[in-house]
Design a protein around this motif. Structure first.
Motif, mmCIF file in Angstrom:
data_model
loop_
_atom_site.group_PDB
_atom_site.id
_atom_site.type_symbol
_atom_site.label_atom_id
_atom_site.label_comp_id
_atom_site.label_asym_id
_atom_site.label_seq_id
_atom_site.Cartn_x
_atom_site.Cartn_y
_atom_site.Cartn_z
ATOM 1 N N SER A 168 -16.191 -2.758 15.298
ATOM 2 C CA SER A 168 -16.000 -1.576 14.454
ATOM 3 C C SER A 168 -17.125 -0.585 14.657
ATOM 4 N N PHE A 169 -18.304 -1.068 15.001
ATOM 5 C CA PHE A 169 -19.398 -0.206 15.426
ATOM 6 C C PHE A 169 -20.195 -0.908 16.517
ATOM 7 N N ASP A 170 -20.988 -0.113 17.228
ATOM 8 C CA ASP A 170 -21.677 -0.615 18.418
ATOM 9 C C ASP A 170 -23.011 -1.262 18.112
ATOM 10 N N LEU A 171 -23.701 -0.725 17.132
ATOM 11 C CA LEU A 171 -25.077 -1.118 16.875
ATOM 12 C C LEU A 171 -25.313 -1.045 15.375
ATOM 13 N N ALA A 172 -26.194 -1.914 14.874
ATOM 14 C CA ALA A 172 -26.499 -1.906 13.439
ATOM 15 C C ALA A 172 -28.000 -1.927 13.221
ATOM 16 N N ALA A 173 -28.435 -1.267 12.152
ATOM 17 C CA ALA A 173 -29.827 -1.331 11.710
ATOM 18 C C ALA A 173 -29.834 -2.129 10.413
ATOM 19 N N THR A 174 -30.525 -3.265 10.419
ATOM 20 C CA THR A 174 -30.405 -4.205 9.307
ATOM 21 C C THR A 174 -31.633 -5.108 9.214
ATOM 22 N N SER B 62 -17.713 7.770 24.815
ATOM 23 C CA SER B 62 -18.072 9.129 24.418
ATOM 24 C C SER B 62 -18.792 9.169 23.076
ATOM 25 N N SER B 63 -18.948 8.024 22.438
ATOM 26 C CA SER B 63 -19.582 8.031 21.117
ATOM 27 C C SER B 63 -20.326 6.730 20.861
ATOM 28 N N LEU B 64 -21.230 6.784 19.898
ATOM 29 C CA LEU B 64 -21.984 5.612 19.460
ATOM 30 C C LEU B 64 -21.778 5.456 17.966
ATOM 31 N N LYS B 65 -21.275 4.310 17.559
ATOM 32 C CA LYS B 65 -21.019 4.044 16.140
ATOM 33 C C LYS B 65 -22.105 3.111 15.618
ATOM 34 N N PRO C 80 -26.145 16.033 23.869
ATOM 35 C CA PRO C 80 -25.338 16.872 22.971
ATOM 36 C C PRO C 80 -23.835 16.724 23.178
ATOM 37 N N HIS C 81 -23.414 16.215 24.342
ATOM 38 C CA HIS C 81 -21.985 16.093 24.618
ATOM 39 C C HIS C 81 -21.394 14.780 24.101
ATOM 40 N N PHE C 82 -22.244 13.939 23.553
ATOM 41 C CA PHE C 82 -21.766 12.677 23.001
ATOM 42 C C PHE C 82 -21.975 12.692 21.486
ATOM 43 N N SER C 83 -21.086 12.044 20.800
ATOM 44 C CA SER C 83 -21.163 12.035 19.339
ATOM 45 C C SER C 83 -21.659 10.696 18.830
ATOM 46 N N PHE C 84 -22.136 10.679 17.608
ATOM 47 C CA PHE C 84 -22.465 9.414 16.968
ATOM 48 C C PHE C 84 -22.066 9.490 15.502
ATOM 49 N N SER C 85 -21.785 8.342 14.945
ATOM 50 C CA SER C 85 -21.472 8.252 13.519
ATOM 51 C C SER C 85 -22.333 7.158 12.923
ATOM 52 N N ILE C 86 -22.711 7.326 11.675
ATOM 53 C CA ILE C 86 -23.529 6.321 10.995
ATOM 54 C C ILE C 86 -22.987 6.118 9.583
ATOM 55 N N ASP C 87 -22.699 4.878 9.246
ATOM 56 C CA ASP C 87 -22.135 4.527 7.936
ATOM 57 C C ASP C 87 -22.901 3.351 7.356
ATOM 58 N N THR C 88 -23.035 3.309 6.043
ATOM 59 C CA THR C 88 -23.739 2.204 5.387
ATOM 60 C C THR C 88 -22.762 1.076 5.067
ATOM 61 N N LYS D 237 -24.167 -6.504 19.886
ATOM 62 C CA LYS D 237 -23.595 -7.663 20.563
ATOM 63 C C LYS D 237 -23.830 -7.546 22.068
ATOM 64 N N LYS D 238 -24.274 -8.624 22.691
ATOM 65 C CA LYS D 238 -24.628 -8.596 24.113
ATOM 66 C C LYS D 238 -23.462 -8.158 24.996
ATOM 67 N N GLU D 239 -22.250 -8.516 24.615
ATOM 68 C CA GLU D 239 -21.100 -8.211 25.472
ATOM 69 C C GLU D 239 -20.651 -6.752 25.356
ATOM 70 N N ASN D 240 -21.228 -6.004 24.423
ATOM 71 C CA ASN D 240 -20.883 -4.593 24.276
ATOM 72 C C ASN D 240 -21.554 -3.792 25.400
ATOM 73 N N LYS D 241 -20.765 -3.187 26.276
ATOM 74 C CA LYS D 241 -21.293 -2.512 27.467
ATOM 75 C C LYS D 241 -21.398 -0.997 27.298
ATOM 76 N N ASN D 242 -21.300 -0.492 26.104
ATOM 77 C CA ASN D 242 -21.438 0.940 25.876
ATOM 78 C C ASN D 242 -22.819 1.397 26.372
ATOM 79 N N PRO D 243 -22.899 2.260 27.398
ATOM 80 C CA PRO D 243 -24.209 2.665 27.941
ATOM 81 C C PRO D 243 -25.021 3.506 26.968
ATOM 82 N N LEU D 244 -24.392 3.988 25.895
ATOM 83 C CA LEU D 244 -25.135 4.737 24.882
ATOM 84 C C LEU D 244 -26.068 3.822 24.084
ATOM 85 N N ILE D 245 -25.768 2.519 24.055
ATOM 86 C CA ILE D 245 -26.627 1.593 23.311
ATOM 87 C C ILE D 245 -28.023 1.530 23.939
ATOM 88 N N PRO D 246 -28.165 1.169 25.249
ATOM 89 C CA PRO D 246 -29.524 1.142 25.814
ATOM 90 C C PRO D 246 -30.184 2.516 25.814
#
Length: 305
Positions: free
Chosen positions: A140-146, A91-94, A118-126, A274-283
């Motif tokens: 701890s989170f699904d995806l990173a920008a780095t 239900s969310s993308l971290k 709109p029904h899904f949430s996301f959080s972004i932390d540095t 991470k490849k093994e993370n199957k959260n469909p919000l990532i793709p």
């Protein structure tokens, strides 16, 4: 129609070699030929010109390859949307963001993500580089920008390119031994600060290669634990540091006490997961990122008469 026959055809269209197609798909070369011949029979079309030096698509083959690619992309999109609609365990993308970085594409994708889902949430932390890597591994989170600290070569991760910068050498204007227009060899006696974090080895390798090209070995100190502390140490004339210009904010650029030397070495800013993370919000989010990348730049305004 068998989807594997289509995969054989599209792989051959890409590689233009029956043997390499078989190797990628883990089947024999005759099996590749058999699958494509069977597909041609089903369609009633000749897809491959086998008389050429290398296998070549016929005009009908070019058209069908484009059609099959579009169908595959549409299928993947609909599958992800169906998973999202079903609320299947996600239900969310971290998102973890490397401290001091960001990109226009990332900002646009976040905005479109909110609009489309709109029904899904996301959080972004540095986070620091160390926490980025730890967070990805521990979930701890699904995806990173780095900055790409070797993620693109790591088999455990997938990543997409966001933007390109370059590495710069940050130093203090109070470093009296450095001329007004320095070259890297002018810093041979300066202490080079290195992070204690997970990027230390990667950055040290770049630094060593850079200094070797200028015929000296850097004097390194493993002192800094964060970008902010590194900037403060450089500002205090404790040492110099090799960083990405993507990490150099406008406020730092405006500090009169800080100067930097362009090295000409490019660095890549990426979204990584991470490849093994199957959260469909990532793709789903990556699709939005790539769409933002592909948007043409707005035309320049015509000069006023």
């Amino acid at each position: 129609m068998d989807s594997f026959k289509i995969e054989c055809f599209l792989t051959l269209a890409e590689l233009k070699n029956f043997t390499k197609t078989g190797e990628r798909l883990h089947i024999s070369q005759p099996a590749v030929s058999k699958n494509i011949a069977s597909l041609e029979q089903e369609l009633g079309l000749t897809l491959i010109d086998r008389g050429a030096y290398r296998p070549k698509l016929t005009p009908a083959g070019e058209h069908m390859a484009e059609c099959f690619r579009a169908l595959q992309a549409e299928f993947q999109l609909r599958l992800r949307e169906s998973l999202l609609m079903s609320g299947a365990a996600y239900s969310s993308l971290k998102i973890g963001l490397l401290t001091g970085t960001g990109s226009k594409e990332l900002s646009e994708a976040l905005l479109h993500f909110q609009e489309r889902y709109p029904h899904f949430s996301f959080s972004i932390d540095t986070h620091s580089v160390h926490n980025i890597l730890t967070g990805l591994k521990e979930g701890s989170f699904d995806l990173a920008a780095t900055i790409d600290f070797g993620f693109s070569d790591d088999p455990d991760f997938d990543c997409v390119h966001l933007t390109t910068g370059q590495y710069i050498l940050l130093y203090s204007s109070a470093l009296s031994s450095i001329p007004e227009n320095p070259v890297l060899s002018d810093f041979r006696d300066a202490p080079f600060l290195l992070s204690r974090g997970s990027d230390k080895g990667y950055m040290e390798e770049i630094l060593l290669q850079l200094c070797k090209a200028h015929h000296f070995e850097p004097k390194t100190k493993a002192l800094t634990s964060s970008l902010e502390s590194a900037f403060n140490m450089v500002d205090s004339n404790i040492g110099v540091i090799l960083i990405s210009d993507i990490s150099l904010s406008d406020s730092l650029r405006s500090r009169p006490s800080l100067r930097w030397l362009d090295t000409g070495i490019p660095c890549s800013y990426v979204a990584v997961w991470k490849k093994e993370n199957k959260n469909p919000l990532i793709p789903a989010f990556i699709d939005l990122l790539q769409s933002a990348e592909e948007q043409p730049a707005p035309p320049e305004s015509a000069p006023s008469p």
